[in-house]
Scaffold this active site. Structure first.
Site, PDB file in Angstrom:
ATOM      1  CD  GLU A  40      -2.659   1.196   2.614  1.00 37.41           C
ATOM      2  OE1 GLU A  40      -3.740   1.804   2.616  1.00 37.41           O
ATOM      3  OE2 GLU A  40      -2.221   0.591   3.621  1.00 37.41           O
ATOM      4  CE  LYS A 114      -7.626   1.294   3.411  1.00 34.84           C
ATOM      5  NZ  LYS A 114      -6.457   1.914   4.091  1.00 34.84           N
ATOM      6  CB  CYS A 155      -4.403  -1.586   4.295  1.00 35.28           C
ATOM      7  SG  CYS A 155      -3.509  -1.430   5.873  1.00 35.28           S
TER       8      CYS A 155
END
Length: 273
Positions: A40, A114, A155
């Site tokens: 990330e 995300k 994540c």
């Protein structure tokens, strides 16, 4: 299939980070890897958003993204960029934390923003408000790849199993889970969460991570992992920077799903009364 995992210590200068990625991508290809995975925020890791803002552009005008496409083409390797901050196309002026998947012809073939934003206050005193600057993605993405259908996540997404269930139902056989995990949460939850996502979906988990003390003052946990569909850890990179390699046996997914057919046994859960 041989894959390469790049554990990085990205800083506040995208040119420096991209140069490190360029070297690693070419090295991965030279050592026989078909696929390269970065963590990330591989191109820019800066918690000072005003300082970092000058480097964040629309995807289409970002020269570092274009350069990585050229590197993928020249090295003839699949490149998972991990994620990069880009200006959102929604007109809000906010950013998107975006995964990019590049094929060996240098074409971006999939992208994912995300969905779950890291807004937390930790007992250590650390406070994070990703939503202050970032717009969350609106839909999951399943990309076609040499690993089969590849679920794209980032994540904090790993704490939300419904996302992985949706991707698994759609056919995912592997998940890319790049991260810049904090040290306190990493020590407590990293291995447990990633193994759980692999086991419950009977799919490979590929989690390239940031590691160490960074220029912006944060410290990340490291321990990039590759986990097989049974939950066995095939690679744990520990601390520090580097390039790790794993041979992926794609038939392992079918073997595990034959033993524990979670996808065949899954039932639709009705609403609570």
């Amino acid at each position: 299939m041989k894959i390469a995992i790049h554990q990085m210590n990205s800083g506040i200068d995208p040119a420096v980070n991209r140069a490190a990625m360029d070297i690693a991508i070419r090295s991965a290809s030279n050592q026989g890897a078909h696929f390269y995975f970065a963590p990330e925020m591989s191109l820019l890791l800066d918690r000072n958003r005003e300082r970092g803002r000058i480097h964040i552009q629309h995807e289409s005008t970002n020269r570092h993204i274009a350069a990585l496409c050229d590197t993928a083409r020249e090295a003839h390797i699949w490149v998972h960029v991990g994620s990069v901050p880009v200006l959102s196309e929604d007109g809000s002026g906010r950013f998107a934390n975006r995964t990019l998947l590049i094929d060996p012809a240098g074409q971006i073939v999939a992208r994912y923003d995300k969905m779950h934003l890291f807004d937390v206050d930790l007992a250590t005193g650390e406070s994070w408000r990703e939503s202050n600057a970032y717009a969350g993605g609106t839909h999951p993405v399943l990309a076609q790849s040499p690993l089969g259908p590849l679920g794209l996540t980032i994540c904090y997404d790993m704490r939300f199993p419904d996302l992985y269930s949706r991707l698994a139902k759609a056919g995912a056989r592997a998940f890319a889970m790049p991260a810049a995990f904090t040290v306190p949460t990493g020590k407590a939850h990293w291995h447990v969460l990633l193994r759980a996502r692999a086991i419950e979906s009977a799919a490979f988990v590929i989690a390239a991570a940031q590691s160490g003390g960074h220029e912006d003052g944060r410290e990340t946990y490291g321990h990039s992992l590759v986990i097989d569909p049974w939950g066995e850890i095939l690679l744990d990179m520990g601390d520090g920077e580097g390039l790790g390699f794993v041979e992926i046996n794609l038939s392992r997914v079918d073997e595990v799903r034959a033993q524990v057919p979670v996808h065949l046994n899954r039932r639709v859960i009705p609403p609570l009364d």
